[in-house]
Design an enzyme around this catalytic site. Structure first.
Site, PDB file in Angstrom:
ATOM      1  CD  GLN A   1       8.720  -2.782   6.401  1.00  0.00           C
ATOM      2  OE1 GLN A   1       8.679  -2.622   5.106  1.00  0.00           O
ATOM      3  NE2 GLN A   1       9.114  -2.593   7.406  1.00  0.00           N
TER       4      GLN A   1
ATOM      5  N   PRO B   1       0.758  -1.162  -0.057  1.00  0.00           N
ATOM      6  CG  PRO B   1      -0.122  -1.232   2.035  1.00  0.00           C
ATOM      7  CD  PRO B   1       0.763  -2.127   1.120  1.00  0.00           C
ATOM      8  CD  GLU B   2       1.804   3.192  -4.536  1.00  0.00           C
ATOM      9  OE1 GLU B   2       2.064   4.490  -4.771  1.00  0.00           O
ATOM     10  OE2 GLU B   2       2.258   2.363  -5.479  1.00  0.00           O
TER      11      GLU B   2
ATOM     12  CG  ASN C   1       5.935  -0.146  -8.725  1.00  0.00           C
ATOM     13  OD1 ASN C   1       6.922   0.562  -8.520  1.00  0.00           O
ATOM     14  ND2 ASN C   1       5.766  -1.247  -9.171  1.00  0.00           N
TER      15      ASN C   1
ATOM     16  NE  ARG D   1       8.607  -1.662  -6.381  1.00  0.00           N
ATOM     17  CZ  ARG D   1       8.201  -0.914  -5.150  1.00  0.00           C
ATOM     18  NH1 ARG D   1       9.185  -0.185  -4.380  1.00  0.00           N
ATOM     19  NH2 ARG D   1       6.804  -0.586  -5.168  1.00  0.00           N
TER      20      ARG D   1
ATOM     21  CE  LYS E   1       5.084   3.813   0.528  1.00  0.00           C
ATOM     22  NZ  LYS E   1       5.944   2.834  -0.528  1.00  0.00           N
TER      23      LYS E   1
END
Ligand SMILES: [Zn+2]
Length: 272
Positions: free
Chosen positions: A70, A2-3, A169, A262, A53
């Site tokens: 994480q 999760p961002e 991402n 990524r 985060k």
């Protein structure tokens, strides 16, 4: 993973369920915190907020529960009466008269003094939190032009938590597309207009994702995608997970690159 926007949304939901509410039971089930169980008995949650985060649950007795999800951690909020069928490992549980708020699988969990939050080893090394109210276009533009950032490739800069905290991402691909920045460029190679556009894109796209459940496209595109019966991954973003599909602006084919394993999706024409 999760961002920032997803963690901030989770913090809002947990806050609604816990802050100022009568908590009947708190259970700490992970070794790093279970020894502190007694410190928390009878404490009330005063507020819940996120920093990039990290999730921060603040108690009225001067302690804060810090957790970072994480890759595997997950918060859930259910009615207390809902049967719990998760196979994940339960780490933390809050029970109110109505709700069960649980943290699963995370391994990075600590109970710290609230006045030490800013000096926590993870938090003190973070760059500006892109979703923080005080972090505006000018803070972000200055950060892009700083000694730490100006010589680094856009693709790397947009994932580095020490440069800009809270990005991940999907935000990386979307921010660079929206600002017409080629992922290989460095801030020092850009003029002041492009840098400002980039700074605005960092703020605006992150806020849009926060306010709109992770969706970075405009309302029209979202509605049209749903109307066409397209899967969410095709209409949720401008470029991310739309590789090999036509760019929404110029119809060029979206290209997928990889940096350190990524994925980054971009339009070779709009981001020339
Ligand atoms: Zn394009």
């Amino acid at each position: 993973m999760p961002e920032g926007p997803e963690i901030k949304r989770a913090a809002d939901r947990i806050s609604k369920a816990l802050a100022g509410q009568e908590v009947e039971k708190i259970r700490f089930l992970y070794p790093s915190i279970s020894k502190h169980q007694k410190l928390i008995s009878g404490a009330k949650v005063t507020s819940v907020n996120s920093h990039a985060k990290a999730m921060l649950i603040n108690f009225d007795n001067g302690f804060t529960l810090y957790s970072h999800n994480q890759l595997y951690g997950k918060w859930t909020i259910n009615m207390r009466t809902t049967a719990n069928r998760s196979r994940r490992s339960l780490r933390v549980e809050f029970l109110t008269s109505k709700k069960a708020i649980r943290l699963w699988s995370a391994t990075d969990i600590e109970l710290i003094s609230t006045d030490k939050v800013k000096s926590h080893p993870f938090i003190k090394n973070l760059g500006p939190d892109v979703l923080c109210d005080f972090v505006d276009y000018s803070v972000l533009s200055d950060r892009l032009q700083s000694k730490d950032c100006r010589n680094r490739m856009a693709a790397h800069l947009m994932l580095d938590q020490k440069s800009f905290a809270g990005l991940g991402n999907y935000l990386r691909s979307e921010i660079l597309f929206f600002a017409n920045i080629n992922p290989h460029l460095k801030p020092r190679e850009l003029d002041s207009n492009s840098l400002l556009k980039w700074a605005m894109s960092i703020k605006d796209i992150s806020m849009r994702a926060y306010l709109n459940n992770g969706i970075t496209v405009s309302k029209d595109i979202e509605e049209q995608g749903k109307l066409n019966g397209e899967p969410r991954r095709y209409w949720r973003h401008y470029v991310f997970t739309r590789n090999d599909r036509p760019c929404r602006i110029c119809s060029s084919k979206i290209v997928r690159l990889r940096f350190g394993g990524r994925r980054l999706d971009y339009c070779p024409t709009c981001q020339d």
